[in-house]
Design a protein around this motif. Sequence first.
Motif, PDB file in Angstrom:
ATOM      1  N   HIS A  28       0.879  -1.175   0.000  1.00 41.71           N
ATOM      2  CA  HIS A  28       0.000   0.000   0.000  1.00 41.71           C
ATOM      3  C   HIS A  28       0.910   1.217   0.000  1.00 41.71           C
ATOM      4  O   HIS A  28       1.587   1.488   0.997  1.00 41.71           O
ATOM      5  CB  HIS A  28      -0.887  -0.043   1.263  1.00 41.71           C
ATOM      6  N   LEU A  29       0.964   1.915  -1.122  1.00 38.76           N
ATOM      7  CA  LEU A  29       1.826   3.093  -1.206  1.00 38.76           C
ATOM      8  C   LEU A  29       0.972   4.348  -1.112  1.00 38.76           C
ATOM      9  O   LEU A  29       0.162   4.633  -1.999  1.00 38.76           O
ATOM     10  CB  LEU A  29       2.621   3.092  -2.519  1.00 38.76           C
ATOM     11  N   ALA A  30       1.128   5.082  -0.010  1.00 36.96           N
ATOM     12  CA  ALA A  30       0.397   6.328   0.205  1.00 36.96           C
ATOM     13  C   ALA A  30       1.395   7.470   0.094  1.00 36.96           C
ATOM     14  O   ALA A  30       2.245   7.649   0.974  1.00 36.96           O
ATOM     15  CB  ALA A  30      -0.281   6.315   1.568  1.00 36.96           C
ATOM     16  N   THR A  31       1.311   8.222  -0.995  1.00 39.32           N
ATOM     17  CA  THR A  31       2.339   9.244  -1.237  1.00 39.32           C
ATOM     18  C   THR A  31       2.324  10.336  -0.160  1.00 39.32           C
ATOM     19  O   THR A  31       3.370  10.885   0.178  1.00 39.32           O
ATOM     20  CB  THR A  31       2.193   9.859  -2.643  1.00 39.32           C
ATOM     21  N   GLY A  32       1.136  10.636   0.396  1.00 37.67           N
ATOM     22  CA  GLY A  32       1.078  11.628   1.483  1.00 37.67           C
ATOM     23  C   GLY A  32       1.868  11.145   2.691  1.00 37.67           C
ATOM     24  O   GLY A  32       2.625  11.909   3.303  1.00 37.67           O
ATOM     25  N   ASP A  33       1.721   9.859   3.036  1.00 38.04           N
ATOM     26  CA  ASP A  33       2.469   9.290   4.171  1.00 38.04           C
ATOM     27  C   ASP A  33       3.981   9.335   3.893  1.00 38.04           C
ATOM     28  O   ASP A  33       4.781   9.620   4.786  1.00 38.04           O
ATOM     29  CB  ASP A  33       2.057   7.831   4.429  1.00 38.04           C
ATOM     30  N   MET A  34       4.358   9.045   2.650  1.00 36.28           N
ATOM     31  CA  MET A  34       5.798   9.066   2.312  1.00 36.28           C
ATOM     32  C   MET A  34       6.359  10.479   2.462  1.00 36.28           C
ATOM     33  O   MET A  34       7.473  10.669   2.979  1.00 36.28           O
ATOM     34  CB  MET A  34       6.016   8.621   0.868  1.00 36.28           C
ATOM     35  N   LEU A  35       5.579  11.464   2.032  1.00 33.42           N
ATOM     36  CA  LEU A  35       6.045  12.855   2.157  1.00 33.42           C
ATOM     37  C   LEU A  35       6.133  13.253   3.628  1.00 33.42           C
ATOM     38  O   LEU A  35       7.098  13.904   4.048  1.00 33.42           O
ATOM     39  CB  LEU A  35       5.102  13.806   1.403  1.00 33.42           C
ATOM     40  N   ARG A  36       5.142  12.841   4.418  1.00 33.71           N
ATOM     41  CA  ARG A  36       5.184  13.190   5.854  1.00 33.71           C
ATOM     42  C   ARG A  36       6.361  12.518   6.552  1.00 33.71           C
ATOM     43  O   ARG A  36       6.921  13.066   7.496  1.00 33.71           O
ATOM     44  CB  ARG A  36       3.841  12.851   6.521  1.00 33.71           C
TER      45      ARG A  36
END
Length: 214
Positions: A28-36
């Motif tokens: 599950h790749l969540a780009t918002g989580d990666m940025l945070r």
Amino acid sequence: MRMILIGPPGAGKGTQAPKIKEKYRCCHLATGDMLRAQVAAKTELGRQAKKIMDEGKLVSDEIMVNMIQNELNNNQECKGGFILDGFPRTVPQAEKLDQMLTAQQKPLKHAIELQIPDELLVARITGRLVHPASGRSYHKIFNPPKQSMTDDLTGEPLIQRSDDNEVTLKKRLGTYHEQTGPVTEYYRKTGIWTKVDAAKEPGQVWKSLLGIIE
Ligand code: ADP
Ligand code: ADP
Ligand code: ADP
């Protein structure tokens, strides 16, 4: 499984995606989580991204495409497929993703749009609580943690995202309709697009998703 979930802030992408991950054993790749995570690690990218995120704008396509490409190619969990949450958010991101997946002969199977009226999103976003390390989200009223401000699984503190306020939400919704609206149009023209009524209870939304992907 190879799919994307598209929907405005608060539509329920982060609530539903982990259930798909668990069922299909994909990443599950969540780009918002990666940025945070970059913001928390105080990297140069994180410093730049924080300003953009707090303004409700989008981080550049180049940075986001590189981030996704890197994860898809190197994250072992993605060997079993993937579910993308928060990407693609612009038509150029969608085109790049298509090119990448076509080159690997691993095209998308589903592009599912979580549809919900903007009016319902204020309550969802202003009540959202998150566990930063896992990306798990709760809601002050709709889905409270067992113990106030504490993650059920780890016991660690929950936070409110700095962009989860009414003013920034308005900007994020503007950005969504302007830049991500055309992404839904892009996928509508393909055979893989479907929509789900995301205004319903989480269990109902999950059933609708299963009806599509099973
Ligand atoms: P997204 O990842 O699309 O921004 P989330 O999954 O984080 O959205 O959901 C936003 C907030 O709304 C969270 O606090 C979550 O607990 C809550 N929520 C998610 N789905 C529903 C639903 N179907 N009904 C009511 N609240 C929901
Ligand atoms: P939400 O869960 O509310 O939909 P996200 O956590 O997915 O929001 O994203 C938070 C912020 O991170 C966005 O407002 C945007 O600034 C940035 N962001 C996340 N994904 C992307 C992307 N694919 N392209 C550009 N910016 C992104
Ligand atoms: P299930 O279909 O397995 O019974 P639920 O619908 O109870 O699952 O919950 C799905 C996810 O949404 C879980 O992560 C749960 O924490 C969360 N959740 C449950 N009820 C709500 C709600 N009313 N609003 C927001 N999130 C919720």
